[in-house]
Design an enzyme around this catalytic site. Structure first.
Site, mmCIF file in Angstrom:
data_model
loop_
_atom_site.group_PDB
_atom_site.id
_atom_site.type_symbol
_atom_site.label_atom_id
_atom_site.label_comp_id
_atom_site.label_asym_id
_atom_site.label_seq_id
_atom_site.Cartn_x
_atom_site.Cartn_y
_atom_site.Cartn_z
ATOM 1 N N VAL A 106 1.158 -1.059 -0.168
ATOM 2 C CA VAL A 106 -0.079 -0.166 0.258
ATOM 3 C C VAL A 106 1.096 1.081 -0.258
ATOM 4 O O VAL A 106 1.742 1.447 0.987
ATOM 5 C CB VAL A 106 -0.860 -0.052 1.369
ATOM 6 C CG1 VAL A 106 -1.857 1.068 1.408
ATOM 7 C CG2 VAL A 106 -1.751 -1.032 0.578
ATOM 8 N N CYS A 107 1.122 2.321 -1.030
ATOM 9 C CA CYS A 107 1.756 3.887 -1.417
ATOM 10 C C CYS A 107 2.702 3.231 -1.091
ATOM 11 O O CYS A 107 3.393 2.271 -2.191
ATOM 12 C CB CYS A 107 0.915 4.527 -0.008
ATOM 13 S SG CYS A 107 1.802 5.946 0.290
ATOM 14 N N THR A 108 3.628 3.957 0.156
ATOM 15 C CA THR A 108 5.147 2.866 0.092
ATOM 16 C C THR A 108 5.488 2.372 1.066
ATOM 17 O O THR A 108 6.832 2.119 0.832
ATOM 18 C CB THR A 108 5.951 5.186 0.803
ATOM 19 O OG1 THR A 108 5.149 4.816 2.083
ATOM 20 C CG2 THR A 108 5.439 5.662 -0.376
#
Length: 317
Positions: A106-108
């Protein structure tokens, strides 16, 4: 029952974990019969950890305590650029990859999964702000920064924050069907169930971020007149510029031509109308200013890889 592991580590982004967890939790709440998901909060150790926003998470156990998992979710956050150097964590992820059906960044959180080498050669996405850095650090990845989320084999990745909820909905749909995913979206009052190939930023939001003054106001005017014939001359007149000067200013402001931007506005609105209304394809095309239903179908397929009818069937269920 599918076991979902949610990794926690210091300075993670809380919403990256809580958002998808609430999606899967809603699927449990709405299920008829046994809950389809079981959750395991997995820490690097057993001690509580503090997220970026100050929330404290208490793991159910450490890495070595985790049971067999169907899905493993790796959130992002400032701590991801520290955890991606944790050899113990990376070895554990590599070992778990062989027995885990889906591994999700998720995301970074992509920094962590990328550091394992498991994603080499695969299509991935992440928060737009970090996409260039990810691509520079891991040139073997095929980074597609404009996507909400991507799936490549057993690995999935999402853009920033709320895009993780869109990805989680897609995973629920994969597991339980389109009707269950739509029910979850409605239960959580999500605006719309979005496909992964939609851009992280809508055209109006991009305009709000990049435009100012007359150019920003122009986008509001366009949104209110999408059913009209809108030429460059009409747009230029709205902002009191010559057509030639307007083209230069528009390209410099939004990085695209007026015609391409207008088509994107119309197609994004088409996605919403296909899902939120029962109007015919022909009526939607006319209401958004397309010359014909066939022209609408061609433009829609070129952008989204599906016909308007296929899109509606896919995302309404």
């Amino acid at each position: 029952m599918r076991a979902i592991g949610l990794l926690v580590y210091p300075q993670m982004q809380a919403l990256d974990l809580v958002g998808p967890l609430d999606v899967f939790g809603a699927a449990n709440a709405l299920a008829k019969g046994a809950a389809p998901y079981q959750f395991h909060i997995i820490g690097l150790g057993s001690a509580p950890i503090r997220a970026e926003n100050g929330l404290t998470f208490v793991p159910d156990g450490a890495l070595e305590d985790a049971p067999p998992l169907d899905t493993l979710l790796v959130p992002g956050g400032a701590g991801s650029r520290v955890a991606d150097g944790d050899s113990r964590l990376l070895d554990w992820l590599r070992e778990r990859a062989g027995s885990t059906r889906r591994m999700v960044s998720v995301c970074t959180g992509l920094y962590i999964l990328a550091a394992t080498g498991l994603l080499s050669g695969r299509r991935v996405t992440t928060h737009w702000h970090f996409a260039d850095d990810i691509a520079r650090r891991y040139p073997d990845l095929r980074v597609e920064a404009d996507c909400l989320f991507l799936r490549d084999g057993p690995y999935a990745s999402s853009g920033g924050l709320t895009a993780a909820m869109d990805l989680a909905l897609a995973l629920v749909e994969e597991d339980l069907g389109a009707a269950a995913a739509l029910a979850v979206a409605q239960f959580l009052v999500m605006y719309v169930k979005r496909p992964g190939n939609q851009a992280q930023f809508s055209a109006p939001l991009t305009a709000q971020a990049q435009g100012s003054g007359r150019m920003a106001a122009l986008v509001d005017w366009l949104m209110a007149h999408l059913d009209h014939e809108l030429t460059v001359e009409h747009m230029a007149e709205q902002v009191a510029m010559s057509a030639r000067h307007f083209r230069r200013v528009f390209l410099g402001t939004f990085g695209t031509t007026p015609a391409r931007f207008l088509e994107r506005l119309r197609l994004e609105q088409a996605c919403l109308r296909l899902i939120e209304s029962q109007a015919s394809i022909e009526r939607i095309a006319a209401g958004l200013g397309f010359r014909s239903a066939d022209a609408f179908r061609r433009a829609f397929r070129q952008r989204y890889g599906a016909t308007p009818r296929e899109y509606r069937e896919r995302f309404v269920g």
